[in-house]
Each structure stands twice: as structure tokens, then as C-alpha cells.
Design an enzyme around this catalytic site. Structure first.
Site, short mmCIF file in Angstrom:
data_model
loop_
_atom_site.label_atom_id
_atom_site.label_comp_id
_atom_site.label_asym_id
_atom_site.label_seq_id
_atom_site.Cartn_x
_atom_site.Cartn_y
_atom_site.Cartn_z
CG HIS A 153 29.31 93.18 77.70
ND1 HIS A 153 29.14 92.88 76.38
CD2 HIS A 153 29.61 94.50 77.76
CE1 HIS A 153 29.32 93.98 75.65
NE2 HIS A 153 29.61 94.98 76.47
CE LYS A 157 25.58 95.01 77.64
NZ LYS A 157 25.16 96.39 77.91
N1 LIG Z 1 27.79 103.87 75.95
C1 LIG Z 1 28.83 103.28 76.55
O1 LIG Z 1 30.00 103.47 76.15
C2 LIG Z 1 28.59 102.42 77.72
C3 LIG Z 1 27.29 102.16 78.08
N2 LIG Z 1 27.03 101.41 79.17
C4 LIG Z 1 25.63 101.29 79.53
O2 LIG Z 1 25.38 102.15 80.65
C5 LIG Z 1 24.32 101.62 81.44
C6 LIG Z 1 24.78 101.53 82.90
O3 LIG Z 1 25.81 100.56 83.01
P1 LIG Z 1 26.56 100.32 84.39
O4 LIG Z 1 27.17 101.58 84.88
O5 LIG Z 1 27.41 99.12 84.20
O6 LIG Z 1 25.32 99.93 85.33
P2 LIG Z 1 25.20 99.96 86.92
O7 LIG Z 1 24.14 98.96 87.28
O8 LIG Z 1 26.54 99.82 87.56
O9 LIG Z 1 24.65 101.42 87.25
C7 LIG Z 1 23.33 101.81 86.98
C8 LIG Z 1 23.02 103.07 87.74
O10 LIG Z 1 21.69 103.46 87.42
C9 LIG Z 1 20.97 103.73 88.61
N3 LIG Z 1 19.57 103.38 88.38
C10 LIG Z 1 19.01 102.14 88.35
N4 LIG Z 1 17.69 102.24 88.07
C11 LIG Z 1 17.45 103.57 87.90
C12 LIG Z 1 16.28 104.31 87.64
N5 LIG Z 1 15.07 103.71 87.48
N6 LIG Z 1 16.38 105.65 87.55
C13 LIG Z 1 17.56 106.26 87.73
N7 LIG Z 1 18.70 105.61 88.02
C14 LIG Z 1 18.63 104.28 88.10
C15 LIG Z 1 21.62 102.86 89.66
O11 LIG Z 1 21.37 103.44 90.94
P3 LIG Z 1 21.48 102.55 92.28
O12 LIG Z 1 22.83 101.94 92.28
O13 LIG Z 1 21.29 103.54 93.33
O14 LIG Z 1 20.38 101.53 92.15
C16 LIG Z 1 23.09 102.96 89.25
O15 LIG Z 1 23.64 104.16 89.75
C17 LIG Z 1 23.94 100.29 80.79
O16 LIG Z 1 22.87 100.49 79.91
C18 LIG Z 1 25.19 99.93 79.97
O17 LIG Z 1 24.91 99.11 78.89
C19 LIG Z 1 28.02 100.87 79.94
C20 LIG Z 1 29.34 101.06 79.61
C21 LIG Z 1 29.73 101.86 78.46
O1 LIG Z 2 27.04 97.36 79.92
C1 LIG Z 2 28.23 97.52 79.58
O2 LIG Z 2 29.19 97.26 80.31
C2 LIG Z 2 28.48 98.11 78.25
N1 LIG Z 2 27.45 98.50 77.55
C3 LIG Z 2 27.50 99.08 76.25
C4 LIG Z 2 26.82 98.17 75.25
O3 LIG Z 2 25.77 97.58 75.58
O4 LIG Z 2 27.28 98.07 74.12
C5 LIG Z 2 28.90 99.50 75.84
C6 LIG Z 2 29.98 98.56 76.30
O5 LIG Z 2 29.88 97.39 75.56
C7 LIG Z 2 29.87 98.28 77.78
#
Ligand SMILES: NC(=O)C1=CN([C@@H]2O[C@H](COP(=O)(O)OP(=O)(O)OC[C@H]3O[C@@H](n4cnc5c(N)ncnc54)[C@H](OP(=O)(O)O)[C@@H]3O)[C@@H](O)[C@H]2O)C=CC1
Ligand SMILES: O=C(O)C1=N[C@H](C(=O)O)C[C@H](O)C1
Length: 265
Positions: A153, A157
Site C-alpha cells: 500500500h 496508510k
Molecule cells: N474498504 C475499502 O475498500 C477501502 C478502505 N479504506 C480505508 O478507509 C480509511 C480511510 O482511508 P483514506 O481515505 O486513504 O484516508 P485519508 O487519511 O485520506 O482520509 C481520512 C479522512 O478521515 C478524516 N478523519 C481523520 N480523523 C478523524 C476523526 N477522528 N473523526 C472523523 N474524521 C476523521 C480525515 O479528515 P481531515 O483530512 O480533515 O483530517 C480525512 O477526511 C482507512 O481505514 C483505509 O484503510 C481505503 C480504501 C478502500
Molecule cells: O488504506 C487503503 O488504501 C486501503 N485499505 C483497505 C484495507 O486495509 O484493506 C482496502 C484497500 O486495501 C485500500
């Protein structure tokens, strides 16, 4: 139209969800939560035109103001449990992509969802290719007991191993158990702690974090004189959007916890 709030709306995933929801004729984006872009337009923060929706930093207040039917959460492993409690207690269906919830936490939140008559959908990975990779890994597991997982990743992350790697290992272990097949014994002794990775259900999991990667995973099976490699690559976060949109449309029809995208396919 299904009214949708995005929690983590300015994040890597949240901003893709903002774009995908806005482009879908069956959905109406009504609000978003960001910690650092409070008061900013949700469309502009996502890199598109202004949508006339200012983001707030308080999830409960945004729900009270915007009255969504569904909240989508892509935030952080530290924040997700409390976010889910807030949404479910207020009777808002939830689609959760954020990783880090334990099985016990998922069950607890599922009970809270059921008690409030709403759906809670959680998927560690919303891409169809990743779901198929996990299914194929489970299919191979009873025949090839030697298996290791490498997930790769981007370096921003927060968690390791990935939710996808954990679920893959769990699916492989469950498939083995169901078939009455045993895991291969481990012989190697580590001369440097961590050299063989972490283990999930006795399966070694190796996490790589580098700029340039998005989300990738290999499941490596080894046999006598043969190897089977399953590999999935998310090259763009758009890969997750069809799954997210499907979940938003289905979640209200499934009260309580639903875990894993394959349950909706
Ligand atoms: N299920 C799936 O298919 C996928 C899952 N994921 C997961 O999604 C999650 C987010 O990933 P990603 O978008 O890359 O992360 P980012 O760091 O880009 O985004 C995180 C977001 O959460 C906000 N945030 C941070 N802390 C808090 C809090 N305490 N309360 C509310 N909001 C908060 C941030 O706000 P700010 O920027 O204002 O601090 C930001 O908008 C991870 O757990 C990742 O593993 C990711 C890709 C695919
Ligand atoms: O943080 C990410 O980017 C992603 N998170 C998810 C995970 O932890 O499996 C899904 C995907 O791999 C992207």
C-alpha cells in the site's frame, strides 16, 4: 433519492465517494464531515465544482442538520467505532469502509444497529477484483496448505496489516478448517524478530508501505514443484466506487450487521 452524508469527505477515499455519489442519479449528497476543511465546500475539497454544501467537523451535528438516510465512513481506525455508535444511535444506516474494527466490535455495533432498526454494512475492500481474489484464495486453500500474503500500500496508510489481508487470511483458514485440511507446519526460526512477518490465523502476512502504490495484494501458495500466485491491484480508488454505491443502495434493506461485499453481490 437516498440522502447521503460522507464522513471523512476530504480524504483520499471520501473525496472519491463525494464524486461518485454526486454523479449517481439515485443518490443525493446532503452533507460531509472533515476535521481540517470545516466550512469549505464539499465539492471543491473533492476537486470538483462547488456543490453548495459546507463541511462540518462534528458528525452528530451534521447528521442532525442534514437528515441523511445513509452515512458513509472512510475515516481512521481510531475514529470508526465512535462514529458508528453516533450514526446508528441516531437511526442512520451506515456503510463502513474504514478498517480497524475487531470482530467483537463489529458484532457489538451490529447489535446496536439492530436495536435501532438500521443496517450496518462493513467491507474491508469494496473492489470486485479483491473480493474475487479472496474467494479464489479460499477455494485453493484446502489443496495447498502452504500460503503467505504480501500486501502493498501507499505509505500514508495508517494501519498494518491491511483489512483485506486480515480477511483473506481468515477466509483461507476457514476454508481449510471446513475441508478438514491442516495448515503446513512452520520450520523456520527467526534470527531477526519480524523477519517472517506477522501471522493472522497462522498465515504469514507481510506489509509493504511505499509511495507509488495504491492498494495491492498477492496470495502466494506453494506446493511440490509448483506455485500459485493470486494478485490483485487497485490502481485507482475508482475501483472501490461501484461497491460503495451498491452498498449505499442496499444497506437500508438489511437490518443489523452485514460483513463483506460478497454478501450484496
Ligand atoms: N474498504 C475499502 O475498500 C477501502 C478502505 N479504506 C480505508 O478507509 C480509511 C480511510 O482511508 P483514506 O481515505 O486513504 O484516508 P485519508 O487519511 O485520506 O482520509 C481520512 C479522512 O478521515 C478524516 N478523519 C481523520 N480523523 C478523524 C476523526 N477522528 N473523526 C472523523 N474524521 C476523521 C480525515 O479528515 P481531515 O483530512 O480533515 O483530517 C480525512 O477526511 C482507512 O481505514 C483505509 O484503510 C481505503 C480504501 C478502500
Ligand atoms: O488504506 C487503503 O488504501 C486501503 N485499505 C483497505 C484495507 O486495509 O484493506 C482496502 C484497500 O486495501 C485500500
Amino acid at each position: 433519492m437516498i440522502r447521503v452524508v460522507v464522513n471523512g469527505a476530504d480524504g483520499r477515499m471520501g473525496s472519491e465517494v463525494v464524486k461518485a455519489v454526486t454523479a449517481d442519479a439515485e443518490l443525493a449528497l446532503v452533507g460531509g464531515v472533515s476535521l481540517t476543511h470545516v466550512g469549505e465546500d464539499i465539492g471543491v475539497a473533492a476537486g470538483m465544482q462547488a456543490l453548495g454544501i459546507s463541511m462540518g467537523n462534528n458528525l452528530a451535528a451534521v447528521l442532525d442538520t442534514c437528515h441523511p438516510e445513509v452515512a458513509v465512513d472512510f475515516t481512521t481506525p481510531d475514529a470508526i467505532y465512535e462514529n458508528a455508535e453516533i450514526c446508528l444511535t441516531k437511526g442512520v444506516h451506515m456503510v463502513v469502509g474504514t478498517t480497524g474494527l475487531t470482530a467483537v466490535q463489529r458484532e457489538r455495533l451490529g447489535k446496536l444497529a439492530a436495536a435501532n432498526g438500521v443496517g450496518l454494512f462493513i467491507a474491508p475492500n469494496f473492489s470486485i477484483g479483491a473480493v474475487l481474489m479472496m474467494r479464489f484464495a479460499a477455494e485453493a486453500a484446502p489443496y495447498l496448505p502452504n500460503v503467505e500474503i504480501i500486501e502493498l500500500h501507499h505509505n500514508n496508510k495508517l494501519d498494518a496489516p491491511s483489512g483485506t489481508a486480515i480477511l483473506t487470511a481468515e477466509r483461507v483458514a476457514a476454508a481449510r478448517k471446513q475441508a478438514g485440511a491442516a495448515a503446513a507446519p512452520a520450520h523456520t526460526q527467526e534470527s531477526l524478530r519480524g523477519a517472517r512477518g506477522a501471522t493472522v490465523e497462522d498465515i504469514p502476512v507481510h506489509s509493504v508501505r511505499l509511495p507509488g502504490y495504491v492498494a495491492h495484494q498477492q496470495v502466494l501458495f506453494g506446493g511440490q514443484g509448483e506455485l500459485l500466485t493470486l494478485r490483485h491491484d487497485s490502481l485507482d480508488r475508482k475501483s472501490f466506487m461501484p461497491g460503495v454505491l451498491l452498498a449505499i443502495k442496499k444497506v437500508s434493506g438489511h437490518t443489523g450487521l452485514t460483513f463483506g461485499l460478497e454478501r450484496y453481490l
